[in-house]
Write a protein that holds these residues in place. Sequence first.
Motif: not given
Length: 539
Positions: A155-156, A459-463, A145-146, A438-440
């Motif tokens: 997107t992730v 928490g965030r939904l896809p943009s 990821s770095f 963050q994602a999972l």
Amino acid sequence: MAIDLKQTAIDPDLPTVPPTRNTQEAVRAALGDMQGNILRSHGRDHSRHLFITFATGSADDRQKARQWLASLARPQYITSALTQYEEASSYRDTLRTIAGNGAITPADRTAMILSASSVFVGAMVSAAGYRDLRLGADITPDDPSFAAGAKSRVTVLNDPPVTAWEPTFQATLHALVIVADDDPVKRIDPLVAELKQQLAAIGAMVAEETGTAMRFDDRGDPSPTGTVREHFGFADGVSQPLFFARDIERARTGNGGIDRYDPSAPLDQVLVKDPAGGSDGYGSYFVYRKLEQDVPGFRGDEKALGLEIAKQADPKAQDPTDADIALAGAYMVGRFKDGTPVVEQQVPGLASLPNNFTYDGDVDGVRCPLAAHVRKANPRGDKQRQFGVPLTQERAQRIARRGISFGPATLDPAPTDTVGLLFLCAQSSIPDQFEFIQALWANYEDFLRPATGLDAVIGRLPSADSRDRAVEQPWPKAYGSHNQLDFSKVPPAPTDCFFPKRVGQWVTMRGGEYFFVPSLSALTRFGTVVEPAGNEARS
């Protein structure tokens, strides 16, 4: 010499250790070659973040940039982890002296505190920095990821598109230098001016962010000795992985003990061998994210949730009480504003920012909801109970947060104020730690159980999705109670102990990047890198 990264509770002051553990000599050598702010926060209340884009168009440009990075390894700049550790000891001794001498004036107190430590300086390099400065694949950290960079992970992580980021972060960033101290005018400003002058001389571009630790007392008034809070008003940075023996002992005696929740962590939670460093060289991966906080939006959710709580007790309720709103905020965050864990009690008031708690007695979330931020970000055994995941695996996904607030230092920002958090965290694997959380966990609406909902804070939904598409998180109808009855039926019948209410998405990522914090020996080595012949023709 190499050190055992599996060790927990290191002590540079202890001359003898068990034979299977690191010797004092090895620990001190590693800390001397390691940058500060990794194993422990630098602790200063003011910081300037310098985002650097080097001129890299020619071999001469790149050489100057590499040599500038190498120059930071001199003692007057980079603060090593060993220096930070020793200065922290001096700082505590100074505070004890002040406490025992009531005749010390406020001005003398400030002078004594500042004299106990130097200005903190830390440097980190992005994957683009390693690449564009031609540092060499063999000495470039290999975290996937770095290597990909933060822009590729939108997107992730359900982040806004890069085109919506602030211009600073849309640009290619090669390095980040942090300058921090308790005196921003006399100590930070001159050093920042010096570094910027050096960078201008080699054609580098610099963008800045300013951070301030917001300290407030129990009444909400600014206080130099108060609790650090973020703009939603909650105590910040309460629970962190601890690596030094003295910090773990302090948690044992000062934060309610460690028998239920042990905050200690092995060194490999945040450290990896630096491929460019010497035998004592270790570094860490840092995630940087500028997170804007919508305080009016959050407080609107807090009040609306508070009203629903009030209506559960009295269906005729028109307005929530202060206690209802405080409980609503605690449900969303997982702690009251003073740091009291909501899983421990229904009201604030526990002293010393307690951290010795788990959710063993609240599996269903009737005291601390499953969507609460601190529960999503650190489940404290939930995954073991729900899925049989080893506790060691869950604990290995923790991050060490090193962020600081930006914007006006107030708990009541004006509508025109832009406020938030300059989020920083250290880890040994970005995909397995920050991105996983963050994602999972935070963004996954079925984490632990179906329809748990988003993390109520981050928490965030896809943009592309609107807030109205988020799952309505379940909240306790009555604190701590599984026994609810539907009185609309005759006779009254058992009913769900939760009510649904959608809250959240009041934190927006405005840009960021992934960095590696190299060892001092690696920084020194950067200055000696020689590009292969013919490299210019391929640029």
